[in-house]
Design an enzyme around this catalytic site. Structure first.
Site, PDB file in Angstrom:
ATOM      1  N   HIS A  62       6.527  -2.233  -9.801  1.00 17.29           N
ATOM      2  CA  HIS A  62       7.213  -3.367  -9.184  1.00 17.29           C
ATOM      3  C   HIS A  62       7.161  -3.321  -7.661  1.00 17.29           C
ATOM      4  CE1 HIS A  62       9.929  -2.541 -12.857  1.00 17.29           C
ATOM      5  NE2 HIS A  62       8.959  -3.346 -13.225  1.00 17.29           N
ATOM      6  N   LYS A  72      12.434   1.473  -0.647  1.00 18.17           N
ATOM      7  CA  LYS A  72      13.357   2.118  -1.585  1.00 18.17           C
ATOM      8  C   LYS A  72      13.443   3.598  -1.265  1.00 18.17           C
ATOM      9  CE  LYS A  72      11.803  -0.781  -5.449  1.00 18.17           C
ATOM     10  NZ  LYS A  72      11.093  -0.754  -6.727  1.00 18.17           N
ATOM     11  N   TYR A 132      18.529   4.303  -6.805  1.00 16.38           N
ATOM     12  CA  TYR A 132      17.699   3.743  -5.748  1.00 16.38           C
ATOM     13  C   TYR A 132      18.602   3.172  -4.664  1.00 16.38           C
ATOM     14  CZ  TYR A 132      14.664   2.628  -9.839  1.00 16.38           C
ATOM     15  OH  TYR A 132      13.945   2.630 -10.992  1.00 16.38           O
ATOM     16  N   ASP A 168       6.974  -5.473 -18.155  1.00 23.99           N
ATOM     17  CA  ASP A 168       6.118  -4.475 -17.506  1.00 23.99           C
ATOM     18  C   ASP A 168       4.769  -4.347 -18.206  1.00 23.99           C
ATOM     19  OD1 ASP A 168       8.027  -4.038 -15.592  1.00 23.99           O
ATOM     20  OD2 ASP A 168       8.705  -2.117 -16.400  1.00 23.99           O
TER      21      ASP A 168
END
Length: 181
Positions: A62, A72, A132, A168
């Site tokens: 992603h 991130k 995250y 995904d």
């Protein structure tokens, strides 16, 4: 904290520096000033968590495109994961290159994922948990992804994929993607 630049430009592995005594240890896991000193985005817009029941679970690849690109800081707080990032910045000297890093609750290591890097990971243990810190709010209109098994990248996942979301599994191959669009 100890910042180690990876072979991918602007991506860092961040290790803690423990201050230990008879009780255990203390360590800083984030400092905006230290991030800024290393040229990293110090903004935290969101903190997210994911939990994986089964070893082999795969999440990713992603990223968010302009105007809401996000960096991130990823850390595994329970179990272990194999974390992969791909440089999707067309003007970068490491464009389309990737690395994989093992993040575990035991090694307490974090991976800094710069803007416009595709990110995904595979759980190496049952009941793994990941947190995250993200520099931008989730923005559905600019969400992008790539197939985890895209032959362009030849990513060697350490486990057979046991679980993956339909979303995904159905990201396009790079040859059918317009990067950043």
């Amino acid at each position: 904290m100890k910042f180690t630049e990876t072979k991918l430009k602007d991506a860092f592995i961040i290790d803690i520096e423990r201050l230990s005594d008879h009780r255990g240890f203390f360590a800083r896991t984030y400092c905006a000033e230290e991030f800024q000193e290393h040229g990293l985005k110090p903004v935290v817009a969101q903190c997210n968590m994911s939990f994986n029941y089964k070893r082999g679970t795969l999440r990713g690849m992603h990223y968010q495109a302009y105007p809401a690109t996000e960096a991130k800081l990823v850390r595994c707080i329970r179990g272990a994961i194999y974390d992969v990032i791909i440089d999707m910045r067309p003007n970068s000297p490491t464009y389309l290159q990737h690395i994989g890093v093992e993040l575990t609750a035991e090694n307490r290591r974090a991976l800094y994922v710069p803007d416009m890097f595709a990110h995904g990971y595979q759980a190496l243990t049952d009941d793994s948990e990941v947190v995250y810190q993200v520099t931008e709010f989730y923005t559905p209109g600019v969400e992008r992804g790539l197939r985890y098994d895209d032959p362009t990248f030849e990513i060697e996942w350490p486990e057979p994929v046991s679980e993956i979301s339909e979303k995904d599994m159905n990201w396009p191959l790079l040859e059918k993607t317009t990067v950043g669009a």
